[in-house]
Design a protein around this motif. Structure first.
Motif, mmCIF file in Angstrom:
data_model
loop_
_atom_site.group_PDB
_atom_site.id
_atom_site.type_symbol
_atom_site.label_atom_id
_atom_site.label_comp_id
_atom_site.label_asym_id
_atom_site.label_seq_id
_atom_site.Cartn_x
_atom_site.Cartn_y
_atom_site.Cartn_z
ATOM 1 N N GLU A 117 -86.394 -21.637 -18.179
ATOM 2 C CA GLU A 117 -86.887 -21.625 -16.797
ATOM 3 C C GLU A 117 -86.685 -22.972 -16.106
ATOM 4 O OE1 GLU A 117 -90.390 -18.381 -17.870
ATOM 5 O OE2 GLU A 117 -90.955 -20.390 -17.176
ATOM 6 N N VAL A 118 -86.332 -22.883 -14.846
ATOM 7 C CA VAL A 118 -86.185 -24.092 -14.026
ATOM 8 C C VAL A 118 -87.043 -23.911 -12.773
ATOM 9 C CG1 VAL A 118 -84.586 -25.544 -12.723
ATOM 10 C CG2 VAL A 118 -83.831 -24.479 -14.861
ATOM 11 N N ILE A 119 -87.964 -24.810 -12.570
ATOM 12 C CA ILE A 119 -88.830 -24.719 -11.391
ATOM 13 C C ILE A 119 -88.092 -25.287 -10.185
ATOM 14 C CG2 ILE A 119 -91.027 -25.446 -10.365
ATOM 15 C CD1 ILE A 119 -92.167 -25.602 -13.210
ATOM 16 N N VAL A 120 -88.029 -24.479 -9.134
ATOM 17 C CA VAL A 120 -87.414 -24.935 -7.880
ATOM 18 C C VAL A 120 -88.471 -24.828 -6.779
ATOM 19 C CG1 VAL A 120 -85.006 -24.379 -8.452
ATOM 20 C CG2 VAL A 120 -86.444 -22.613 -7.465
ATOM 21 N N LEU A 121 -88.478 -25.805 -5.900
ATOM 22 C CA LEU A 121 -89.500 -25.861 -4.862
ATOM 23 C C LEU A 121 -88.962 -25.197 -3.605
ATOM 24 C CD1 LEU A 121 -90.411 -29.578 -5.596
ATOM 25 C CD2 LEU A 121 -91.698 -27.548 -6.303
ATOM 26 N N ALA A 122 -89.602 -24.108 -3.207
ATOM 27 C CA ALA A 122 -89.139 -23.352 -2.042
ATOM 28 C C ALA A 122 -89.816 -23.854 -0.774
ATOM 29 C CB ALA A 122 -89.458 -21.875 -2.239
ATOM 30 N N PRO A 123 -89.131 -23.908 0.363
ATOM 31 C CA PRO A 123 -87.705 -23.647 0.542
ATOM 32 C C PRO A 123 -86.838 -24.645 -0.233
ATOM 33 C CG PRO A 123 -88.854 -23.769 2.672
ATOM 34 C CD PRO A 123 -89.804 -24.236 1.628
ATOM 35 N N TYR A 124 -85.735 -24.105 -0.782
ATOM 36 C CA TYR A 124 -84.841 -24.929 -1.595
ATOM 37 C C TYR A 124 -83.420 -24.835 -1.038
ATOM 38 C CZ TYR A 124 -84.861 -20.144 -3.389
ATOM 39 O OH TYR A 124 -84.864 -18.781 -3.472
ATOM 40 N N TRP A 125 -82.595 -25.757 -1.442
ATOM 41 C CA TRP A 125 -81.162 -25.677 -1.122
ATOM 42 C C TRP A 125 -80.596 -24.448 -1.829
ATOM 43 C CZ3 TRP A 125 -76.781 -28.093 -4.211
ATOM 44 C CH2 TRP A 125 -75.561 -27.930 -3.537
ATOM 45 N N VAL A 126 -79.808 -23.673 -1.117
ATOM 46 C CA VAL A 126 -79.367 -22.351 -1.581
ATOM 47 C C VAL A 126 -78.703 -22.359 -2.965
ATOM 48 C CG1 VAL A 126 -79.074 -21.455 0.756
ATOM 49 C CG2 VAL A 126 -77.143 -22.587 -0.341
ATOM 50 N N SER A 127 -78.106 -23.467 -3.348
ATOM 51 C CA SER A 127 -77.307 -23.465 -4.589
ATOM 52 C C SER A 127 -78.127 -23.661 -5.866
ATOM 53 C CB SER A 127 -76.217 -24.535 -4.510
ATOM 54 O OG SER A 127 -75.312 -24.213 -3.469
ATOM 55 N N TYR A 128 -79.343 -24.224 -5.765
ATOM 56 C CA TYR A 128 -80.082 -24.466 -7.023
ATOM 57 C C TYR A 128 -80.318 -23.178 -7.822
ATOM 58 C CZ TYR A 128 -81.377 -29.046 -4.943
ATOM 59 O OH TYR A 128 -81.369 -30.276 -4.354
ATOM 60 N N PRO A 350 -79.409 -18.776 8.693
ATOM 61 C CA PRO A 350 -80.681 -18.082 8.495
ATOM 62 C C PRO A 350 -81.384 -18.614 7.248
ATOM 63 C CG PRO A 350 -78.821 -16.532 8.325
ATOM 64 C CD PRO A 350 -78.247 -17.880 8.617
ATOM 65 N N GLY A 351 -82.714 -18.664 7.296
ATOM 66 C CA GLY A 351 -83.458 -19.268 6.182
ATOM 67 C C GLY A 351 -83.495 -18.434 4.909
ATOM 68 N N THR A 352 -83.041 -17.201 4.967
ATOM 69 C CA THR A 352 -83.188 -16.256 3.847
ATOM 70 C C THR A 352 -82.834 -16.860 2.484
ATOM 71 O OG1 THR A 352 -82.273 -14.726 5.480
ATOM 72 C CG2 THR A 352 -82.769 -13.826 3.282
ATOM 73 N N ASP A 353 -81.630 -17.382 2.339
ATOM 74 C CA ASP A 353 -81.200 -17.867 1.024
ATOM 75 C C ASP A 353 -81.824 -19.208 0.641
ATOM 76 O OD1 ASP A 353 -79.785 -15.552 0.889
ATOM 77 O OD2 ASP A 353 -77.793 -16.451 0.862
ATOM 78 N N PHE A 354 -82.546 -19.815 1.593
ATOM 79 C CA PHE A 354 -83.322 -21.019 1.268
ATOM 80 C C PHE A 354 -84.758 -20.623 0.873
ATOM 81 C CE2 PHE A 354 -80.393 -22.391 4.677
ATOM 82 C CZ PHE A 354 -79.841 -23.551 4.157
ATOM 83 N N ALA A 355 -85.063 -19.314 0.906
ATOM 84 C CA ALA A 355 -86.449 -18.834 0.792
ATOM 85 C C ALA A 355 -87.301 -19.434 1.910
ATOM 86 C CB ALA A 355 -87.046 -19.136 -0.582
ATOM 87 N N ALA A 356 -86.707 -19.549 3.071
ATOM 88 C CA ALA A 356 -87.432 -20.032 4.257
ATOM 89 C C ALA A 356 -87.444 -18.878 5.255
ATOM 90 C CB ALA A 356 -86.745 -21.265 4.838
#
Ligand code: GLU
Length: 385
Positions: A117-128, A350-356
């Motif tokens: 598992e890798v924790i990513v902080l949303a909104p995040y850069w789409v590529s992580y 659009p913010g979708t893929d950033f989880a924004a």
């Protein structure tokens, strides 16, 4: 028998790259469009850097380089991390990559086993999250909130830690929120990495673009656990040269270089000599960075004031060159909002893929004239709603 891999079928192509390519294509066709899509400085690469590339060419420095980069540049990268970030780094703990993106890609390949598992902080850069999945890992989202300035809450991060946690990704200054994390937050996150023995991946590519607050490298707190990623693209307007770099524990860096040795061999040799000039000719580079930073600051202020005037909500960014704009006043979701804005002649991501969700990302790495035009068009869209 024929067909594509499950792995690649499961991967979403980069929204930032795709939307920007679409905007460029529309402009090429003559559409009157203000593109606020590209996460890319609109300045040209500084002359002293270009000159170094010309010199390298003239001197025939056109051969393969070692997978981790030319020794001169690794030395300069180690020195940069010491000088600017307070990290005690030896050249063998550094790697030069094809953009910051390859450093991250190789890193996930180097450290992740299936199910890690890798924790990513949303909104995040789409590529992580996509890079994590591509390496067999599982991205675990922890939210950051607009009402908290999109600064992560270490307590929330702590609750997401499990025995499978292999890494946490932090990105300050942040893409897409523009948040600059305070030192105490970064210290707390680094302490979590130490206490729970996972990697802290600190993506510092926007380090030099800070308008309020100061930059802090969490690798100072947890040197054994941190991989610090940076690059020449954003600071020195060198996006197309594709030179990134990183430092971290020697065995991780070595594994990242092994991944390069079986994929790209090495980053472009001429571009490495140019990046060496950018990192070592400090006087000329500092002057360039300061001029660019002041321009971005003015643009940010212009855009923030303009958005407030037309009645669109956004959290004040402190760094990078992005603003997340709330789109609830424009349409029911961010994809529809982005379409409406495109019809009005402004391209945004659009913010979708950033989880924004309910937001679009505006890049203000463009001229003030373009920003004024975009604001006028936003006002027209709002009038029609
Ligand atoms: N990082 C930039 C962006 O977010 C460049 C494009 C990309 O690699 O995502 O727009």
């Amino acid at each position: 028998m024929r067909g594509l891999s499950q792995r690649v079928k499961a991967m979403k192509p980069s929204a930032t790259v795709a939307v920007n390519a679409r905007a460029l294509e529309l402009k090429r066709q003559g559409v009157d469009l203000v593109a606020l899509t590209a996460g890319e400085p609109d300045f040209d690469t500084p002359e002293h850097v270009k000159e170094a590339a010309r010199r390298a060419l003239a001197q025939g420095k056109t051969k393969y380089a070692p997978p981790a980069g030319i020794p001169e540049l690794r030395e300069a990268v180690a020195e940069k991390f010491r000088r600017e970030n307070g990290l005690i780094v030896r050249p063998e703990e550094t790697i030069v990559t094809v953009g910051g993106k390859q450093a991250l890609f190789n890193l996930f390949q180097a450290i992740l086993d299936p199910g890690d598992e890798v924790i990513v902080l949303a909104p995040y850069w789409v590529s992580y999250p996509e890079m994590v999945r591509f390496a067999g890992g599982v991205p675990v989202e922890v939210e950051t909130r607009p009402e908290e300035g999109f600064v992560p809450d270490p307590k929330r991060v702590k609750r997401a830690i499990t025995p499978r946690t292999k890494a946490l990704v932090v990105n300050s200054p942040n893409n897409p929120t523009g948040a600059v994390y305070p030192e105490e937050v970064l210290r707390a996150l680094a302490e979590l990495a130490q206490a729970h023995d996972f990697y802290l991946i600190s993506d510092e590519i926007y380090e030099h673009l800070i308008y309020e607050g100061t930059h802090f490298s969490p690798g100072r707190v947890a040197p054994e656990h941190t991989i610090t990623v940076n690059g020449a693209a954003k600071a020195f307007a060198m996006t197309g040269w594709r030179i990134g770099y990183a430092c971290g524990p020697k065995e991780v860096i070595k594994a990242m270089a092994d991944v390069s040795s079986q994929s790209t061999t090495s980053p472009d040799t001429i571009a490495q000599w140019a990046a060496l000039e950018a990192l070592t000719n400090q006087e000329a580079s500092r002057a360039f960075v300061e001029t660019a930073r002041e321009a971005y600051r003015r643009r940010r202020d212009l855009l923030l004031e303009g958005l407030a005037r037309v009645g669109l909500k956004a959290v004040r960014p402190q760094g990078a060159f992005y603003i997340l704009m709330d789109t609830t006043a424009i349409a029911e979701d961010e994809v529809k909002a982005a379409e409406k804005l495109l019809e009005a002649g402004v391209a945004v991501v659009p913010g979708t893929d950033f989880a924004a969700f309910g937001h679009v990302r505006l890049s203000y790495a463009t001229s003030e004239e373009n920003l004024r035009k975009a604001l006028e068009r936003f006002a027209q869209v709002l009038q029609k709603v």
